[in-house]
Write an enzyme that holds these catalytic residues in place. Structure first.
Site, PDB file in Angstrom:
ATOM      1  N   ASP A 248      84.640  48.339 -22.872  1.00  0.00           N
ATOM      2  CA  ASP A 248      84.590  49.987 -24.442  1.00  0.00           C
ATOM      3  C   ASP A 248      83.701  50.789 -23.814  1.00  0.00           C
ATOM      4  OD1 ASP A 248      84.428  50.097 -26.560  1.00  0.00           O
ATOM      5  OD2 ASP A 248      82.008  49.888 -26.247  1.00  0.00           O
ATOM      6  N   ASP A 252      85.619  54.618 -22.597  1.00  0.00           N
ATOM      7  CA  ASP A 252      85.200  55.638 -23.561  1.00  0.00           C
ATOM      8  C   ASP A 252      84.520  57.247 -21.902  1.00  0.00           C
ATOM      9  OD1 ASP A 252      84.993  55.381 -25.384  1.00  0.00           O
ATOM     10  OD2 ASP A 252      83.069  56.421 -26.341  1.00  0.00           O
TER      11      ASP A 252
END
Ligand code: IPM
Ligand code: MG
Length: 357
Positions: A248, A252
């Site tokens: 995750d 990003d």
């Protein structure tokens, strides 16, 4: 046979960006006879407002029956104070978990036209092409027990459990090694094996599975170092495989190498390549409803859907080429805008992609 696509726009900019991807798919139905039927339903805060839960059972049922799912984004200020069990994000997590979409592919690919849009120097990112393989249905996101409890001294304590079983590590390892075989045959497995036993096992299992792929060069990297290497020298990476939470965070970070998180598509696949497709970015409530969000990550996610779940590689490439053409023409949404380019709205960007098909 006609394929069923469930469209779940969600919250924030979700409806605006999915509308543009739907526009592109509709155009392909007409121009290339793409044989799909799209239906729409609610997820996230939008579902909570109607059903009191972020994903209704009927919607879950529809998702199970669909051949593929295209999702926008979930979440927003309005629902932030809700109990965690009914927050918009839980709708998304239930879809991933109940459909066993354990393999999340997030390609961080730099369109050469956007080398200037990255905050890193163009020479650091030019030619960048990384595939992040993130485990999506396990790890600390789903581990039990979890919660907030009150200790004997009256103090509250929050806790989550970081767990991975061997079989979970094995299946994501195979996905990553197979992806590497189709690319430059370099795989970096990211862990925190110097501190966490669970990722010590992760590392061991990666090694074991690696024996079945002798052509792939397997490296291990601690997550803190990987975060640094991604901005220091991102082109050293080909395929990166990691657990749910590290994936995750690193995805990003990787998105910014490609100019904007508004460019990062994703596919979440089960064992049989049934999948859910969504941009890697969130619902951006601060710019929702203004027709300024970048729809390209969602449009590129639709291309991934054609490739992985609908067996339409040619049309997937057609969409990717159309996106490249639009960038060649200098059209940019605000997030990837630089001087001398033409600033366009969400819907103008979608129209331009359709025109370039
Ligand atoms: C993502 C998002 C989700 C995640 C949130 C919305 C639950 O950040 O898809 O990366 O953490 O997986
Ligand atoms: Mg995320």
């Amino acid at each position: 046979m006609t394929k069923q696509v469930l469209v779940l726009p969600g919250d924030g900019i979700g409806p605006e960006i999915t509308a543009e991807a739907v526009k592109v798919l509709e155009a392909l139905k007409i121009s290339d006879g793409l044989d799909i039927v799209m239906s729409e339903d609610l997820v996230g805060g939008a579902a909570y407002d109607v059903h009191g839960v972020p994903l209704a059972d009927e919607t879950m049922e529809k998702a199970q029956q669909a051949d593929a799912i295209l999702l926008g984004a979930v979440g927003g200020y309005k629902w932030e104070s809700l109990d965690i069990s009914v927050r918009p994000e839980k709708g998304l997590l239930r879809l991933r978990s109940d459909m066993s979409l354990f393999a999340n592919l997030r390609p961080a690919y730099l369109f050469e036209q956007l080398a200037d849009a990255s905050t890193l120097k163009p020479e650091v990112v030019a030619g960048l092409d990384i595939l992040i393989v993130r485990e999506l249905t396990g790890g600390i996101y789903f581990g039990q027990p979890r919660g907030v409890r009150t200790l004997e001294n009256g103090e509250r304590q929050g806790y989550n459990t970081y767990v991975y079983s061997e079989s979970e590590i094995k299946r994501i390892a195979h996905v990553a090694f197979q992806a590497a075989m189709k690319r430059d045959k370099k795989l970096t497995s990211v862990d925190k094996a110097n501190v966490l036993e669970v990722t010590e096992l992760w590392r061991e299992v990666m090694e074991e599975v690696g024996k079945e792929y002798p052509e792939v060069e397997l490296k291990h990297m601690y997550v803190d170092n990987a975060a640094m290497q991604l901005v220091l020298n991102p082109k050293q990476f080909d395929v990166l495989v990691t657990g749910n939470m590290f994936g995750d965070i690193l995805s990003d970070e990787a998105s910014m190498l490609t100019g904007s998180i508004g460019m990062l598509a994703s596919a979440s696949l089960d064992e049989n390549n049934k999948g859910m497709y969504e941009p890697s970015h969130g619902s951006a409530p601060d710019i929702a409803g203004q027709n300024i969000a970048n729809p390209l990550a969602t449009i590129l996610s639709a291309a991934m859907m054609l490739r992985y779940s609908l067996g339409q590689e040619v049309l997937a490439v057609k969409i990717e080429n159309a996106v490249s053409t639009v960038l060649d023409k200098g059209l940019r949404t605000g997030d990837i805008y630089s001087e001398g380019m033409t600033k366009v709205s969400t819907s103008e960007m979608g129209d331009a992609v359709v025109a370039a098909l």
